[in-house]
Design a protein around this motif. Structure first.
Motif, PDB file in Angstrom:
ATOM      1  N   GLN A  95      27.262  54.093   6.875  1.00  0.00           N
ATOM      2  CA  GLN A  95      28.040  53.315   5.911  1.00  0.00           C
ATOM      3  C   GLN A  95      28.528  52.010   6.548  1.00  0.00           C
ATOM      4  O   GLN A  95      28.435  50.935   5.957  1.00  0.00           O
ATOM      5  N   VAL A  96      29.031  52.103   7.773  1.00  0.00           N
ATOM      6  CA  VAL A  96      29.526  50.921   8.481  1.00  0.00           C
ATOM      7  C   VAL A  96      28.396  49.938   8.735  1.00  0.00           C
ATOM      8  O   VAL A  96      28.531  48.726   8.512  1.00  0.00           O
ATOM      9  N   LEU A  97      27.247  50.440   9.206  1.00  0.00           N
ATOM     10  CA  LEU A  97      26.115  49.567   9.482  1.00  0.00           C
ATOM     11  C   LEU A  97      25.635  48.846   8.227  1.00  0.00           C
ATOM     12  O   LEU A  97      25.245  47.673   8.265  1.00  0.00           O
ATOM     13  N   ALA A  98      25.666  49.543   7.083  1.00  0.00           N
ATOM     14  CA  ALA A  98      25.210  48.938   5.838  1.00  0.00           C
ATOM     15  C   ALA A  98      26.207  47.933   5.288  1.00  0.00           C
ATOM     16  O   ALA A  98      25.824  46.919   4.685  1.00  0.00           O
ATOM     17  N   GLN A  99      27.503  48.179   5.489  1.00  0.00           N
ATOM     18  CA  GLN A  99      28.521  47.357   4.848  1.00  0.00           C
ATOM     19  C   GLN A  99      28.883  46.104   5.642  1.00  0.00           C
ATOM     20  O   GLN A  99      29.180  45.053   5.050  1.00  0.00           O
ATOM     21  N   LEU A 100      28.847  46.168   6.954  1.00  0.00           N
ATOM     22  CA  LEU A 100      29.328  45.057   7.774  1.00  0.00           C
ATOM     23  C   LEU A 100      28.670  43.714   7.456  1.00  0.00           C
ATOM     24  O   LEU A 100      29.375  42.687   7.398  1.00  0.00           O
ATOM     25  N   PRO A 101      27.347  43.638   7.263  1.00  0.00           N
ATOM     26  CA  PRO A 101      26.748  42.314   7.019  1.00  0.00           C
ATOM     27  C   PRO A 101      27.268  41.629   5.762  1.00  0.00           C
ATOM     28  O   PRO A 101      27.107  40.407   5.626  1.00  0.00           O
ATOM     29  N   GLY A 102      27.898  42.376   4.858  1.00  0.00           N
ATOM     30  CA  GLY A 102      28.430  41.783   3.636  1.00  0.00           C
ATOM     31  C   GLY A 102      29.825  41.204   3.774  1.00  0.00           C
ATOM     32  O   GLY A 102      30.399  40.703   2.796  1.00  0.00           O
ATOM     33  N   ALA A 103      30.404  41.231   4.993  1.00  0.00           N
ATOM     34  CA  ALA A 103      31.749  40.667   5.192  1.00  0.00           C
ATOM     35  C   ALA A 103      31.739  39.168   4.916  1.00  0.00           C
ATOM     36  O   ALA A 103      30.841  38.454   5.354  1.00  0.00           O
ATOM     37  N   GLN A 104      32.753  38.694   4.180  1.00  0.00           N
ATOM     38  CA  GLN A 104      32.811  37.277   3.819  1.00  0.00           C
ATOM     39  C   GLN A 104      34.143  36.610   4.160  1.00  0.00           C
ATOM     40  O   GLN A 104      34.168  35.410   4.426  1.00  0.00           O
ATOM     41  N   ARG A 105      35.227  37.352   4.141  1.00  0.00           N
ATOM     42  CA  ARG A 105      36.534  36.727   4.344  1.00  0.00           C
ATOM     43  C   ARG A 105      37.422  37.651   5.158  1.00  0.00           C
ATOM     44  O   ARG A 105      37.371  38.876   5.016  1.00  0.00           O
ATOM     45  N   LEU A 106      38.236  37.023   5.998  1.00  0.00           N
ATOM     46  CA  LEU A 106      39.152  37.757   6.860  1.00  0.00           C
ATOM     47  C   LEU A 106      40.537  37.157   6.709  1.00  0.00           C
ATOM     48  O   LEU A 106      40.721  35.953   6.905  1.00  0.00           O
ATOM     49  N   ASP A 107      41.505  37.975   6.347  1.00  0.00           N
ATOM     50  CA  ASP A 107      42.900  37.539   6.247  1.00  0.00           C
ATOM     51  C   ASP A 107      43.740  38.335   7.225  1.00  0.00           C
ATOM     52  O   ASP A 107      43.551  39.550   7.374  1.00  0.00           O
ATOM     53  N   LEU A 108      44.680  37.666   7.901  1.00  0.00           N
ATOM     54  CA  LEU A 108      45.642  38.338   8.760  1.00  0.00           C
ATOM     55  C   LEU A 108      47.026  38.158   8.182  1.00  0.00           C
ATOM     56  O   LEU A 108      47.412  37.052   7.783  1.00  0.00           O
ATOM     57  N   LEU A 109      47.791  39.251   8.167  1.00  0.00           N
ATOM     58  CA  LEU A 109      49.152  39.232   7.652  1.00  0.00           C
ATOM     59  C   LEU A 109      50.087  39.826   8.693  1.00  0.00           C
ATOM     60  O   LEU A 109      49.706  40.768   9.410  1.00  0.00           O
ATOM     61  N   PRO A 110      51.319  39.301   8.805  1.00  0.00           N
ATOM     62  CA  PRO A 110      52.279  39.926   9.719  1.00  0.00           C
ATOM     63  C   PRO A 110      52.571  41.350   9.269  1.00  0.00           C
ATOM     64  O   PRO A 110      52.581  41.651   8.076  1.00  0.00           O
ATOM     65  N   GLY A 111      52.779  42.242  10.236  1.00  0.00           N
ATOM     66  CA  GLY A 111      53.091  43.628   9.923  1.00  0.00           C
ATOM     67  C   GLY A 111      54.395  44.053  10.552  1.00  0.00           C
ATOM     68  O   GLY A 111      55.084  43.274  11.206  1.00  0.00           O
ATOM     69  N   GLY A 112      54.764  45.315  10.360  1.00  0.00           N
ATOM     70  CA  GLY A 112      55.986  45.834  10.948  1.00  0.00           C
ATOM     71  C   GLY A 112      55.928  45.794  12.456  1.00  0.00           C
ATOM     72  O   GLY A 112      54.862  45.901  13.062  1.00  0.00           O
ATOM     73  N   ALA A 113      57.089  45.648  13.078  1.00  0.00           N
ATOM     74  CA  ALA A 113      57.210  45.600  14.543  1.00  0.00           C
ATOM     75  C   ALA A 113      56.294  44.540  15.145  1.00  0.00           C
ATOM     76  O   ALA A 113      55.740  44.699  16.228  1.00  0.00           O
ATOM     77  N   SER A 114      56.130  43.436  14.415  1.00  0.00           N
ATOM     78  CA  SER A 114      55.345  42.284  14.879  1.00  0.00           C
ATOM     79  C   SER A 114      53.867  42.601  15.070  1.00  0.00           C
ATOM     80  O   SER A 114      53.166  41.866  15.760  1.00  0.00           O
ATOM     81  N   GLN A 115      53.396  43.696  14.487  1.00  0.00           N
ATOM     82  CA  GLN A 115      51.980  44.039  14.586  1.00  0.00           C
ATOM     83  C   GLN A 115      51.248  43.499  13.361  1.00  0.00           C
ATOM     84  O   GLN A 115      51.604  43.817  12.233  1.00  0.00           O
ATOM     85  N   PRO A 116      50.218  42.692  13.558  1.00  0.00           N
ATOM     86  CA  PRO A 116      49.532  42.101  12.408  1.00  0.00           C
ATOM     87  C   PRO A 116      48.669  43.110  11.663  1.00  0.00           C
ATOM     88  O   PRO A 116      48.298  44.163  12.191  1.00  0.00           O
TER      89      PRO A 116
END
Length: 239
Positions: A95-116
């Motif tokens: 599933q991972v091998l099939a899905q990864l090539p379709g990645a198009q956008r990456l967003d990072l958001l702040p998380g709890g305890a300063s972990q993104p």
């Protein structure tokens, strides 16, 4: 909702953490459960100098990537060809091998305890949500020293501070030439630490590539080093 990290800060933030999948949504917007396997560590992504490494599958999986602002482009992944007796883990890997090539956008958001937190969007509308943990290089402030350690099939009794009945790993250092030919084997010795990311299985001899990091401000009764698994080189079941 927290503001996403600005594009200029993405490369550094992405590479300074490892990213564990915490949830997934399919192309219809429904929660997907394929990514979670009971008793196993979650799928982990590590971005390192233009290469994406995928951990905690049956095989070692990697793919080249390019990041342009929030847009990400992944090459078709490659993997080792180890057969895995766990059919559920192999299905997840496919599933991972099939899905990864379709990645198009990456967003990072702040998380709890300063972990993104990361959201990886795919072209079919599906997405992965991931939690970031600082890499050992980020935590310890250095690239670390690479070692090859052979781990014996059985632990051995050892004196480990106040712990009664402690069982330690037995290890010896292996040295290889630049072209991967084994040069020498060190003596067996008790290993009073644990190797982060490695779960010892009784009856299995293992050769590991590890990174050793110098700890800062170490208590008197603690190890001066931290050992982190980088790659499993070989395994053998010993009867």
């Amino acid at each position: 909702m927290p503001e996403p990290f600005p594009p200029a800060s993405l490369p550094g933030a992405v590479q300074s953490h490892v990213w564990d999948v915490t949830s997934a949504v399919d192309s219809q917007g429904r929660a997907a459960a394929y990514w979670r396997l009971d008793g196993r560590a979650p799928v982990r992504l590590q971005f390192d100098k233009g290469q994406l490494l995928v951990r905690n599958l049956c095989n070692a999986v990697g793919a080249a990537y390019q990041l342009d602002g929030h847009r990400i482009q992944l090459a078709r992944p490659t993997s080792t060809l180890r057969a895995c007796p766990d059919s559920a883990l192999m299905a997840l890997e496919q599933q991972v091998l099939a899905q990864l090539p379709g990645a198009q956008r990456l967003d990072l958001l702040p998380g709890g305890a300063s972990q993104p937190r990361m959201v990886l969007h795919f072209g079919d509308g599906s997405r992965w949500e991931l939690a970031g943990t600082p890499t050992p290089q980020t935590l310890y402030g250095s690239a670390g020293e690479r070692l090859f350690l052979e781990v014996a099939p059985q632990r051995a009794a050892c004196s480990h501070g106040v712990m009664k009945g402690a069982q330690c790993l037995r290890v010896r250092e292996i040295r290889y030439s630049a072209d991967g030919v084994k040069q020498s084997e060190g003596p067996w010795s008790l290993f009073y630490d644990e190797i982060q990311g490695f779960a010892h299985e009784s009856g299995t001899r293992t050769v590991l590539r590890v990174n050793r990091f110098k700890r800062q401000n170490v208590p008197a009764d603690a190890s001066a080093y931290a050992y982190v698994l980088d790659m499993v080189v070989e395994t053998e079941t010993v009867r």
